[in-house]
Design an enzyme around this catalytic site. Structure first.
Site, PDB file in Angstrom:
ATOM      1  N   ASN A  69      -4.206 -10.156   7.015  1.00 49.81           N
ATOM      2  CA  ASN A  69      -4.458  -9.246   8.130  1.00 49.81           C
ATOM      3  C   ASN A  69      -5.500  -8.203   7.755  1.00 49.81           C
ATOM      4  OD1 ASN A  69      -3.088  -7.209   6.670  1.00 49.81           O
ATOM      5  ND2 ASN A  69      -1.153  -7.692   7.650  1.00 49.81           N
ATOM      6  N   ARG A 118      -0.662 -17.818   0.687  1.00 51.18           N
ATOM      7  CA  ARG A 118      -1.028 -18.177   2.066  1.00 51.18           C
ATOM      8  C   ARG A 118      -2.435 -18.757   2.123  1.00 51.18           C
ATOM      9  NH1 ARG A 118       2.291 -15.527   6.271  1.00 51.18           N
ATOM     10  NH2 ARG A 118       4.385 -15.861   5.452  1.00 51.18           N
ATOM     11  N   ARG A 148       6.153 -19.396   3.000  1.00 51.43           N
ATOM     12  CA  ARG A 148       7.078 -18.296   3.293  1.00 51.43           C
ATOM     13  C   ARG A 148       8.027 -18.149   2.114  1.00 51.43           C
ATOM     14  NH1 ARG A 148       7.840 -15.362   7.595  1.00 51.43           N
ATOM     15  NH2 ARG A 148       6.541 -16.734   8.850  1.00 51.43           N
ATOM     16  N   CYS A 180       0.785  -1.241   0.000  1.00 52.40           N
ATOM     17  CA  CYS A 180       0.000   0.000   0.000  1.00 52.40           C
ATOM     18  C   CYS A 180       0.820   1.295   0.000  1.00 52.40           C
ATOM     19  CB  CYS A 180      -1.025   0.000   1.124  1.00 52.40           C
ATOM     20  SG  CYS A 180      -0.329  -0.275   2.771  1.00 52.40           S
ATOM     21  N   GLU A 227      13.646 -13.318   2.990  1.00 51.92           N
ATOM     22  CA  GLU A 227      13.155 -14.064   4.154  1.00 51.92           C
ATOM     23  C   GLU A 227      14.237 -14.836   4.894  1.00 51.92           C
ATOM     24  OE1 GLU A 227      10.593 -13.935   5.863  1.00 51.92           O
ATOM     25  OE2 GLU A 227       8.967 -13.121   4.656  1.00 51.92           O
TER      26      GLU A 227
HETATM   27  N1  SER Z   1       0.383  -3.516   3.957  1.00 50.85           N
HETATM   28  C1  SER Z   1       0.055  -4.515   4.926  1.00 50.85           C
HETATM   29  C2  SER Z   1       1.232  -5.408   5.227  1.00 50.85           C
HETATM   30  O1  SER Z   1       2.264  -5.298   4.622  1.00 50.85           O
HETATM   31  C3  SER Z   1      -1.111  -5.342   4.456  1.00 50.85           C
HETATM   32  O2  SER Z   1      -0.805  -6.046   3.287  1.00 50.85           O
HETATM   33  O3  SER Z   1       1.125  -6.234   6.087  1.00 50.85           O
HETATM   34 ZN    ZN Z   2      -1.185  -2.175   3.505  1.00 51.94          ZN
END
Ligand code: SER
Ligand code: ZN
Length: 519
Positions: free
Chosen positions: A452, A485, A367, A326, A358
């Site tokens: 999330n 996931r 992962r 984002c 990672e």
């Molecule tokens: N930007 C948030 C994160 O990186 C949701 O994708 O966890």
């Molecule tokens: Zn985000």
């Protein structure tokens, strides 16, 4: 966002400054004295409680073109802020004599912070602190209940004060102290909701099983897969469920966010504070002149090896690959004012990959260094954003219960925007914060975080200077849905055989294509 656990602490500041003026100040001493007195009674006390603020010490002096002084202060009007206030008004006083300030030298800056002796930095850490920019020395003193003494480097010029460098140094020391306090304490995790128990039809690692069936293959890069037609069809079905059951009914519109992230974005999002050990760095050539690159090309042609060391000297780092998805969106709104009536706004992006180094943690499609995610983003007033997060939670519950039929739980955790800045510890925020969705993987018995939902408060609008016409705070939230996931969780619980899948899901996926065969 304001730091929640900030406790007011004692601080003292003592700054020695020399103002170099454009011509001799002689003859203006009595006027300056009146001005200095006014500073000490009014200007440098403004905004501070009674009896607090900054003071110009009595031994100030004028010598030819220079005005020298020492400022002493508490935390209410920090000495460097006092100096900026002083300079602005002093310019007016001497301006009447057609004199200006040519330069400001900071000769000496000492700061003491009250520091409890349980928080002493270990010698090793203290040695590292000496190398901080603008620091001459940092020492710990047990006198008077414990203090941290900072001496700043004399190279620090006035512009550093405008950039609030002393404040940032203090904040950094406090953050490092908090990090030591939190060390060993586990990250915040608080159960919010648990689904019913569900039937599991599989007890193996789905990635292993998909490899056996040639549904995917590890790619040439670390933590990177090439997905074959069958698993790709499953990913697209999951994406379709998300769009049909959540994005479309809730009024979302699709956008395309950049996947290369320039440093300016991460400076504003806070990622520049902590992303370094996990970033995929992006570099551009210092020049696109083929001649500049001829030696590299020749080296490869002769040795069949790519001369990475030679390349490193010819490129320049400009940022990294998409990490949180984002942050680069916010440049779309940067510096803008939005009319309140267009809120709430809901958009999503599914235009590309995310990348995280990672390290040792790689495991199957659970992962990865390169993964695929739909990023859901909403904004509005505080209430709109909080209410919308609840709607999302309802829609997710519907998807997991009625379509995927998985066993999962929701937990209140350290907000992702803090974790990604390198801040662990307690989630003391109540309205803003992150809900992690976790599902059990029957083959290992471990719980995997698979998405999330976060209310990010005013962090992003503030970081990117986005405002509302009404003057009310703009808030935002985001929710990242990792396709790998979701698939890992679903396949681990339900297996790879479509006849064991819930009917609804099976009909959305349709027939799995059989395209490749290997001899
Ligand atoms: N930007 C948030 C994160 O990186 C949701 O994708 O966890
Ligand atoms: Zn985000």
């Amino acid at each position: 966002m304001k730091k929640q656990n900030e406790t007011p602490r004692g601080m003292t500041f003592r700054l020695k400054a020399n103002l170099n003026c454009s011509s001799s100040l002689s003859g203006t001493e009595s006027e300056i004295k009146v001005f200095v007195d006014a500073c000490n009674t009014d200007l440098l006390k403004r905004g501070a409680p009674q009896g607090c603020g900054a003071n110009i010490l009595p031994q100030w002096q004028v010598s030819d073109e220079n005005f020298e002084m020492e400022i002493d202060s508490d935390r209410f009007v920090r000495a460097h802020d006092a100096l900026l206030r002083f300079n602005k008004e002093f310019s007016k006083v001497i301006g009447k004599h057609h004199i200006g300030i040519r330069g400001v030298e900071l000769e000496d800056y000492k700061i003491t912070l009250e520091w409890s002796d349980e928080d002493w930095f270990k010698n090793e850490q203290l040695a590292k602190l000496q190398k901080l920019p603008f620091v001459k020395s940092i020492t710990q003193s047990k006198k008077e209940g414990g203090k941290m003494l900072l001496e700043l480097d004399l190279d620090i010029d006035e512009s550093a004060l405008y950039k609030r460098i002393p404040d940032r140094l203090i904040r950094l020391l406090e953050d490092k102290r908090d990090a030591v306090r939190w060390k060993g304490k586990s990250e915040h995790w608080e159960l919010l909701f648990e689904s019913d128990k569900k039937p599991f039809h599989f007890d193996k690692d789905p990635t292993e099983e998909m490899l056996k069936r040639d549904w995917l293959r590890h790619a040439a890069g670390r933590g990177q897969y090439i997905y074959g037609p069958q698993i790709t069809k499953i990913f697209r079905a999951l994406e379709k469920i998300l769009l049909d059951e959540l994005c479309t009914p809730l009024g979302y519109n699709e956008m395309i966010f950049p996947k290369f992230v320039a440093w300016d974005v991460w400076k504003r999002s806070g990622h520049a504070k902590g992303i370094y050990p996990e970033a995929y760095y992006v570099c551009t050539p210092k020049t696109r002149d083929p001649e500049y690159w001829e030696d590299v090309m020749d080296y490869f042609k002769v040795t069949n090896e790519v001369p990475v060391d030679m390349i490193m000297g010819k490129i320049e780092n400009v940022g990294g690959m998409c990490y949180a998805q984002c942050p680069p969106f916010w440049v779309f709104l940067q510096g803008k004012i939005l009319p309140d009536e267009i809120l709430p706004i809901m958009v999503y992006d599914r235009s590309g990959t995310s990348h995280r180094y990672e390290s040792g943690g790689l495991h199957g499609i659970e992962r990865l260094d390169e993964f695929h995610r739909v990023e859901i983003l909403w904004m509005g007033t505080k209430q709109q954003v909080i209410d919308h997060a609840k709607l999302l939670q309802e829609q997710y519950r519907h998807i997991f219960n009625d379509i995927l039929d998985i066993e999962w739980r929701e937990a209140w955790v350290t907000p992702w925007f803090m974790a990604q800045e390198g801040k662990a510890g307690l989630a003391e925020l109540k309205e803003a914060g992150t809900i992690d969705y976790e599902a059990v993987l029957p083959y290992s018995g471990k719980w995997l975080e698979f998405q999330n939902v976060s209310v990010n408060g005013d962090k992003y609008p503030t970081g990117f200077s986005v405002k509302l016409q009404s003057g009310e705070d703009l808030w935002s939230g985001c929710s990242g849905v990792g396709l790998e996931r979701w698939a890992a969780v679903f396949l681990a619980q339900k297996g790879l055989d479509a006849d064991k899948w819930p009917e609804k899901f099976r009909s959305i996926v349709g027939e799995l294509p059989e395209v490749f065969r290997f001899l």
